[in-house]
Design an enzyme around this catalytic site. Structure first.
Site, PDB file in Angstrom:
ATOM      1  N   SER A 123      40.796  51.958  38.685  1.00 46.22           N
ATOM      2  CA  SER A 123      40.403  50.262  38.802  1.00 46.22           C
ATOM      3  C   SER A 123      39.843  50.158  37.079  1.00 46.22           C
ATOM      4  O   SER A 123      39.489  49.589  36.784  1.00 46.22           O
ATOM      5  CB  SER A 123      38.959  50.417  39.081  1.00 46.22           C
ATOM      6  N   THR A 228      34.624  48.158  38.168  1.00 41.47           N
ATOM      7  CA  THR A 228      34.046  48.066  36.344  1.00 41.47           C
ATOM      8  C   THR A 228      32.987  49.242  36.183  1.00 41.47           C
ATOM      9  O   THR A 228      32.665  50.040  36.493  1.00 41.47           O
ATOM     10  CB  THR A 228      34.181  46.632  35.925  1.00 41.47           C
ATOM     11  N   THR A 246      38.360  47.301  32.504  1.00 44.03           N
ATOM     12  CA  THR A 246      39.147  46.651  34.687  1.00 44.03           C
ATOM     13  C   THR A 246      39.862  46.837  34.649  1.00 44.03           C
ATOM     14  O   THR A 246      40.755  45.940  33.813  1.00 44.03           O
ATOM     15  CB  THR A 246      37.955  46.105  35.438  1.00 44.03           C
ATOM     16  N   ARG A 256      45.460  36.745  38.017  1.00 49.27           N
ATOM     17  CA  ARG A 256      44.109  36.402  38.339  1.00 49.27           C
ATOM     18  C   ARG A 256      43.353  37.606  37.343  1.00 49.27           C
ATOM     19  O   ARG A 256      43.438  38.678  36.990  1.00 49.27           O
ATOM     20  CB  ARG A 256      43.804  37.234  39.354  1.00 49.27           C
ATOM     21  N   THR A 279      29.870  44.679  38.051  1.00 50.67           N
ATOM     22  CA  THR A 279      30.797  45.723  38.227  1.00 50.67           C
ATOM     23  C   THR A 279      30.954  44.701  40.156  1.00 50.67           C
ATOM     24  O   THR A 279      29.521  44.650  40.685  1.00 50.67           O
ATOM     25  CB  THR A 279      30.481  47.143  38.994  1.00 50.67           C
ATOM     26  N   GLY A 280      32.237  44.696  40.545  1.00 49.43           N
ATOM     27  CA  GLY A 280      32.410  44.425  41.942  1.00 49.43           C
ATOM     28  C   GLY A 280      33.657  42.843  41.608  1.00 49.43           C
ATOM     29  O   GLY A 280      34.003  43.277  41.317  1.00 49.43           O
TER      30      GLY A 280
HETATM   31  N1  GLY Z   1      34.720  43.190  38.335  1.00 52.22           N
HETATM   32  C1  GLY Z   1      36.170  43.110  38.300  1.00 52.22           C
HETATM   33  C2  GLY Z   1      36.935  42.576  38.955  1.00 52.22           C
HETATM   34  O1  GLY Z   1      36.562  41.456  39.687  1.00 52.22           O
HETATM   35  O2  GLY Z   1      37.977  41.935  38.351  1.00 52.22           O
END
Ligand code: GLY
Length: 383
Positions: A123, A228, A246, A256, A279-280
């Site tokens: 990731s 991330t 990330t 995106r 993160t998330g």
């Molecule tokens: N937190 C990383 C993302 O949603 O891209």
């Protein structure tokens, strides 16, 4: 009248006081006890942990029968905190770089570059999960407390170290953010290394995903497939720095962009107050300026852990999803050297590194639904 949630209220409770234990639940995960905080506990626990003196060397120590105290202030510098267990080697690399140059930005960049280079990390950087068209698009940002400087790249392709691209945006341009092909061309002009970010393993997984989509549409659960690195640091002068990197939501729509390159979303540094990172699921962070909010709660006097908890509570209050579906996690440090983290579900872990020690800790959790793979998304079969 003392307001609920005011600093006075926060200092009003102590472990052992009536109701204290009732306000805290906990459970065992992988042999370690995780705290699940209730609203009332959150309102009272900060003062308790700070005043109870239950910590040693700044790391939480659990006394039998008592909830884990909040991490107290550390003395060693640099203090480096980052997301997930894979943050620990990144912190240690940052510490090494800091020892060489004494520069917090060099340290953040070097630490995050280590994670970006780790092909087993699904990731961040090379080996990251591609978008729906099989292209790896990376997001990153960096911030320096002194001068309140920031740089960011989003949707960048082919560049091995987006964190370095973000730093170059900050240092070599009058801008804050470059995206897509413009970011890629800028990075190449600046001499950054390029390469194919899609590993054979990830290509194979992507092809399986495409085949599955043709059979029946099964939207990927984003929280199951991305994590991330967000890293924050306080140096010997008390100056703050941060970075974030990330590959984002796996199989995302091309173009995106998540929270990670958004200043105030996935990262925020305020040299007077503190620094925070996320993160998330970025969509659930960036709509609320999540990291900015954490720092603002610290400005009101909250401990970093408490500020992370309150940010998730604020988001959960506004968001139509149940809290355990938010898939968001925050970490933070303040100018006193206090640190903390919280997740909307249990399972979020973060790494803290000081000159003489380095540890992975479990965060506070606002629900007991463990939807996040412990240890983040590490594809060991990809090495
Ligand atoms: N937190 C990383 C993302 O949603 O891209």
């Amino acid at each position: 009248m003392m307001l609920l949630g005011s600093p006075q209220a926060l200092k009003s409770a102590r472990p052992g006081e009536k109701g204290f234990k009732d306000q805290m639940t906990s459970r065992m995960v992988d042999g370690q006890r995780i705290r699940i905080m209730t609203r009332r506990t959150f309102l009272t626990a900060a003062g308790a942990s700070v005043t109870a003196g239950l910590t040693q060397q700044g790391f939480p120590q659990k006394a039998p029968g008592n909830p884990l105290p909040r991490p107290s202030a550390t003395q060693g510098r640099p203090l480096i905190v980052s997301t997930w267990p894979f943050g620990k080697p990144a912190n240690e690399r940052a510490r090494e770089m800091y020892a060489q140059t004494g520069n917090g930005l060099d340290a953040i960049e070097a630490g995050i570059r280590l994670t970006e280079s780790d092909i087993s990390n699904a990731s961040v950087g090379i080996g990251g999960i591609p978008n729906a068209q099989g292209v790896v698009q990376l997001d990153a940002c960096i911030m320096a407390g002194p001068g309140h400087r920031a740089g960011s790249v989003a949707g960048i392709e082919d560049i091995l170290h987006p964190i370095s691209a973000a730093r170059l945006v900050m240092e070599k341009t009058p801008h804050v953010m470059l995206v897509g092909d413009g970011a890629r061309k800028f990075a190449l002009e600046q001499g950054l290394e390029s390469g194919d970010l899609l590993t054979p393993n990830q290509k194979q997984r992507w092809m399986e995903w495409v085949a599955a989509q043709r059979r029946t549409y099964q939207p990927e659960k984003p929280e199951d497939n991305h994590d991330t690195i967000a890293m924050v640091l306080m140096d010997e002068k008390g100056d703050l720095y941060g970075g974030c990197s990330t590959s984002g939501w796996g199989y995302k729509l091309p173009g995106r962009v998540g929270d990670s390159p958004i200043i105030g979303g996935g990262l925020y540094v305020d040299n007077e107050i503190g620094a925070a990172g996320a993160t998330g699921l970025g969509e659930n962070v960036m709509r609320y300026c999540g990291s900015f909010l954490v720092v603002e709660f610290m400005r009101q006097g909250m401990h970093p852990e408490e500020a992370c908890v309150e940010t998730i509570r604020r988001i959960a209050k506004l968001d139509p999803r149940p809290i355990h579906d938010l898939a968001i996690n925050f970490l933070a440090i303040n100018k006193k050297g206090e640190y903390g983290a919280a997740g909307s579900s249990s399972g979020f872990q973060y790494a803290i590194t000081l000159p003489d020690q380095s540890r992975v800790l479990k965060s506070a959790a606002l629900s007991n639904v463990n939807e996040i793979p412990l240890g983040g998304n590490r594809l060991t079969d990809d090495i």
